[in-house]
Each structure stands twice: as C-alpha cells, then as structure tokens.
Write an enzyme that holds these catalytic residues in place. Structure first.
Site, PDB file in Angstrom:
ATOM      1  CG  ASP A 299      -3.218   4.670   3.945  1.00  0.00           C
ATOM      2  OD1 ASP A 299      -4.263   4.633   4.626  1.00  0.00           O
ATOM      3  OD2 ASP A 299      -3.072   4.028   2.883  1.00  0.00           O
TER       4      ASP A 299
ATOM      5  CE  LYS B 249      -8.650  -1.335   4.198  1.00  0.00           C
ATOM      6  NZ  LYS B 249      -8.787  -2.606   3.608  1.00  0.00           N
TER       7      LYS B 249
ATOM      8  CD1 TRP C 116      -2.104  -2.315   1.567  1.00  0.00           C
ATOM      9  CD2 TRP C 116      -2.956  -1.206  -0.179  1.00  0.00           C
ATOM     10  NE1 TRP C 116      -3.078  -3.107   0.992  1.00  0.00           N
ATOM     11  CE2 TRP C 116      -3.617  -2.456  -0.074  1.00  0.00           C
ATOM     12  CE3 TRP C 116      -3.321  -0.340  -1.210  1.00  0.00           C
ATOM     13  CZ2 TRP C 116      -4.616  -2.857  -0.963  1.00  0.00           C
ATOM     14  CZ3 TRP C 116      -4.314  -0.736  -2.100  1.00  0.00           C
ATOM     15  CH2 TRP C 116      -4.956  -1.973  -1.968  1.00  0.00           C
TER      16      TRP C 116
END
Lengths: 362, 362
Positions: free
Chosen positions: B173, B197, B102
């Site tokens: 992030d 999430k 990511w």
C-alpha cells in the site's frame, strides 16, 4: 473555442453556470483558502457541504424518510455487483427485467452471487419495446426485482408508475433518467445512479436505499463492500470522491433553482418531442424503431436511411458545434442524449441541423 | 482569502499551478469547447489523455514493462477487499506485516476472503517501530505478502529496500508515500495508492500490477471486481472518474517537471528533517516517539508536553494560515503531513510557528 452543444450519453453536458462557479472557487472554496478537493473530508467545511448536498438531494428527489442516501464510488456497475452480496442470500433467486444492454450488464454483474432469473426480455424484438406486464414470470422467492429505468443504448424507458407488484423489493437503475421527472421513490426499495448523466461528473454514484434493506445479512464480504457500513458512516467509511460530491451538489442545487423535477419533466418532454418529430417527419430519412410508448426522453438513437451518410452527418454536426452524436457501437447509427443540463434551445439547434442536413443530402 | 498552508493527511494540498490550469481549462479543455468532465471517456480527446497519463506515470515511477498500470475507483480500501478475491484461492493464507492502523484496515478488508496471518506486529510497542525482519513469521504457502509502505496515523514508514524475500508476491500500500522517492518497483508484485495524498484528488486509485498476477484465477466474483478485466479494457471497463484522472495527470506531469522522484526525495528529506528537528530540539515541549529509523517523511505526528495547549496550538496555527494540523482521533495530538505538493518554504513557516508558539507558551 466557444462552448459546444454536447449530446454525449455520459459523461455529459453540465450546466455552464455550475462550471463557472467551480472555476471561480478552484483556489479558494468558501473562504477556506483551498480547493474543496484539497480539504479533509472529515473537516468541518466538507462535512457541512456533505450535509447540505444530502438535504438538497432529498429535496430535489422527494426522498422519503424511510430511505438512506449514500454517495459511493465505483459507478453503477460496481453497485450491481454488490447488490446480491448485500441483500440476497448465497444462491438466492434474483429477478431481472431485461430491457436492453444495461439490464444485461446488471444481471451479469450479479450472476456470481445470485441465481439470476430473467422475468421477461425484449431481446427477441431487439429491445424496441418493454415486455408487457402480462408476460412477466416473477419468482415467488426472489431477494429482489431489478429493473433498468432507462436504457441509454437502446433508447427505451420504463414508465415511472410501472406496476412491479409487491412480492419482492423493487430495485431500479436510475443512472440515466434520475431527476428527469418526479418519481414516487416510496415505490422503490432502492434506486441508484452514476452521476455522469443527470447529476454531474463521473466518479460518484448516488444510492437511495430503504433502511430495512440495509439490515439484511447478505453474503460474506468486506466491510468496505457493505452498504450498511457506508450508511453508518455518512458515506465516509473511507475517503470519498470529494470533488465529485461537491460538483454533484452544485448540479443538484441548480436543478432545484431551475424548478425541480416537475420543470425538468416539462423540458425533457419538449426536447424529446422535438427530436422524435424531426425523425418521424423526415419521410424515412431518419428512423427510430422503438415503439412510441417505450421511447426514452433521455437518449434517442436513430439511423440515417443510408449508412453511407453517417460520416458526413458526424463531420458536419461537429463542424456546427454539435458533439457526442455518434451512436453506441453495439447498434451503430446516431444518438442524441438530452439530459437535464441540455437546454431546449440546444435541442432546437440540433433539430435545425437535422432538417438542414436532410435537405442537403436527401 | 489567500491560499493557506495545508498540512492535511489527505485529501491534501495540490500544486497551485495545477489548480490554476484546471481553473483555466474548466469550460474549454484543449479546444474541445467542453470541460474534460463533460466528455465521453471513449472519445478521442479523453482516450489521448488517458494514454498520456499512463505514459507519464510510467515515466515518473519507472514502472517496469512487466507491470500493468490501472486507474480504478473506490479508494485503496476497496482494493484491499478485492486483493484476495483477485489473487488468492478461497481460504488461502495471506501474510500481513502490521505496522499501524492502515495495515490493520488492509487485513480486516481481506479477512472475509483469505486466511489472514500476522507476520509481525508493532502494536505491542504502540507502532513506534517496524518489527525487525528477524521476528517475521512468514507463511510458506501464502498467496501474497502485504505491507503498508507508510502509516499516516502512526507516522512510521518502511525503508524502500525492505527485504521481503521471494516466497510470495510482495504487495504494498503506497497510498501515502508514492512518488515521494525513487522506488524499485520490480521488487513489488503490486503497489497501489489512493491519489489524494501525493497524486492529486480523492476518487481515483492507482494500481501497478505485475501482469502474471492478473492471470491468477482468484475467487468467484463479478467482472467489475476483476482487475484483469479492467486491465483488458484500459481501465475503462465502466465509466472511470474522468476529472480525477485528468487532475492526477496534471499532478504527475508537474512532478516530472519539478525533477521527478529523486528531487522529491531530496525535498521530502529536507522538509521532514526540519520538522523532526523542531520537535527533537524543543526540550520536550513537542514529542514524537517513533524510533528514528522508522520515522515517516510524509506524516509527522507529535504531541505537546501539555495537552491543555492543543486547542491554542490549533487556533493559533489556523489564524496563521496553517491548516490540517489536528492529529488523527485514534492517537490525538498534532500531525503535519508533508506531501510532495507542500513546498520547503511552507514547512519553514510551520517550523517558525512551532518555535514561536513554544516561546509564547513554554
């Protein structure tokens, strides 16, 4: 309390049967033992749903094989910003037909990445009509020609068979009248629509793009801002808004079951005729100044002859279970939005209220 | 069927009590006679909700007054593309700590609009550890320094008190570990997180941005791509994803009621310890190769000693009501994601299954 009649311009009324299905399935969707919003977008159950919804959208809207169907986030306004980045060269001319507030927004979002050009504007006439074809100043080298199929604030709507010629790809913002009548999508290089008017909830945007347009190089931009990349990944380049996609799918399925766009054209014609008649036959108590040929079937703005009555109209309509009738702040007055999920009988209640209010306050 | 135990990496499990409330309110939210998704985002009921959710987010995450809270569409990936456009000059250096898949995605999205620079990368070691601070090559003139707080695929997580120094604004992030423990947000110029999430459904992204960052000029871009414009309009520059915002709000309220981030830090510590113990005590039947200090509490990838058992593990776990355990295709194997809404007891069921499977197939 009982369900209200919701005339909001968007987010807007959804079919009650759709909401009841979403309610029933909230904790266990299709026997998965989970809410659809809890499931991986890459798992088999959601992938199957995504395929079904695309097939239903293609069916409902008669999408040609030449066009890709994308489900995107960010709303129509974001697509308007990405349009020149995806399909125009840096500084290339882009033509805009300016029919109201939303056409201006579309042009404003494109301006940093294109040489935006007003083909014609209805602004001098306060957007009460569509500038006639004979007055359009099209650019010979435009990357595209953008029109706004329906203006929710000013209440004007383009005819579906508008003659745009062939000199540049025709792009249309269908946000507020998609699926409201049959449309020949082969005439458009791209149409797009935020879902929150005729297709379901906000948070998901439908884009129908002729595939050759996706091959244009456009301008330097990130992969996530690139429609070709979304198309290559089945709109799952990143995690899509899954619940919104699901609810859009339920709304599309409902529209198919109700008879499709031909049936909604009939209903929307009937509904809008009822409201325009209530306005036009009110001896000036209510007024809508849009020329008849340009009047929207989706959003009907109107003013009361005395603005001092506005507060009473809103309070009394709300008390009668009619909500969302306050006009947009840009032009004031009232507005009735009559999207596909608003039944004809709901509009009869509105029209009866308008007659009754006029009797009591006339 | 009965509710499953959902270990999906996202979209992911949500609290059952939240889904039950959403179910109950589907046709009549707060006495409006409508679904929250049917109401205008500019009407009083939704505006009140938006304020409440912001207050709850500020409460749950201890957001400093110096930071704005934005609710955006398009997912974290879109924010990664907009980051240099909003806060870096054209071609300006931007530093990235590369800790897994990511982080690489974040850098890729920024690359068209910044001179992206790898401060350090764990790739040579297959992302099994965080590159130590002593090896970081920071740029003196970077517009910002971006880190990925948790890597869902490689299962590594930064410590919250990572020492990033002060030479450039620290951007993190937080998509997959926001609200999983107390964080000192004053140390970050910006954190952002897709909701799917720890915060609820996909389709909405939380961004917490120090206000002075919003004053940077950035690069030419459309208004809708400009965070300062969203901040000035209370995240209603265009129609926001209203249902997603509402459901995020229910999840945030639930987390506050459960005891907040301190309580979730305790639970997440307990849950992840259970799974790591089941792996580490399996005499090589299960394996996770991330160094202990970098192991994620949120996403635990593991492989079976014999990949030929993978199919049986997935089939038997699914039959036992445990879903979402298949590892990401990039590294294969299995993965258990243990977000806030996964109860400790659910993890005990998983661990019992892992022991049982090992006995039967060991």
């Amino acid at each position: 309390m009982a369900r209200v009649l919701n005339f909001s311009a968007g987010p807007a009324v959804m079919p009650e049967v759709v909401l009841r299905q979403a309610q029933e399935e909230m904790l266990d969707w299709r026997g998965t033992g989970a809410c659809v919003a809890e499931l991986s977008h890459r798992g088999a159950p959601f992938m199957a749903l995504a395929s079904e919804v695309e097939a239903d959208v293609r069916n409902l809207l008669a999408v040609p094989e030449s066009h890709a169907v994308l489900f995107l986030a960010g709303g129509a306004t974001t697509l308007q910003a990405l349009l020149p980045l995806n399909i125009a060269k840096q500084g290339q001319r882009a033509d805009y037909l300016v029919t109201g507030h939303w056409a201006k927004v579309a042009m404003k979002q494109a301006a940093p990445a294109a040489d935006v050009h007003v083909v014609a504007s209805g602004e001098a006439g306060q957007f009460r009509s569509i500038p006639p074809r004979s007055e359009w100043q099209r650019s010979p080298d435009a990357a595209y020609f953008h029109v706004t199929a329906n203006e929710t604030i000013h209440g004007v709507e383009l005819p579906d068979d508008i003659d745009a010629g062939t000199s540049a790809p025709l792009i249309a913002d269908f946000s507020s009248n998609i699926a409201s009548r049959p449309s020949d999508l082969s005439r458009y290089a791209m149409v797009y629509a935020g879902a929150q008017k005729n297709l379901g909830p906000s948070g998901i945007t439908l884009a129908i793009i002729r595939k050759d347009l996706l091959e244009r190089r456009g301008q330097p931009r990130a992969d996530i801002l690139t429609w070709a990349s979304h198309a290559a990944q089945g709109s799952m380049l990143n995690t899509p808004p899954t619940w919104n996609w699901y609810l859009l799918g339920l709304c599309v399925r409902w529209m198919i079951e109700q008879g499709g766009t031909a049936e909604f054209a009939r209903r929307n014609g009937e509904k809008s005729a009822l409201v325009y008649a209530a306005i036009d036959d009110s001896e000036g108590f209510y007024r809508n100044d849009v020329v008849t040929s340009a009047r929207s079937r989706m959003n009907i703005p109107f003013v009361l002859h005395d603005a001092a009555l506005d507060a009473a109209f809103l309070a009394e309509s709300q008390a009668a279970g009619l909500i969302g009738l306050k006009g947009h702040k840009a032009i004031g007055g009232m507005r009735a939005s009559l999207y596909n999920a608003m039944p004809v009988d709901g509009v009869r209640v509105l029209v009866d209220f308008m007659h009754d209010f006029r009797k009591r306050h006339g």
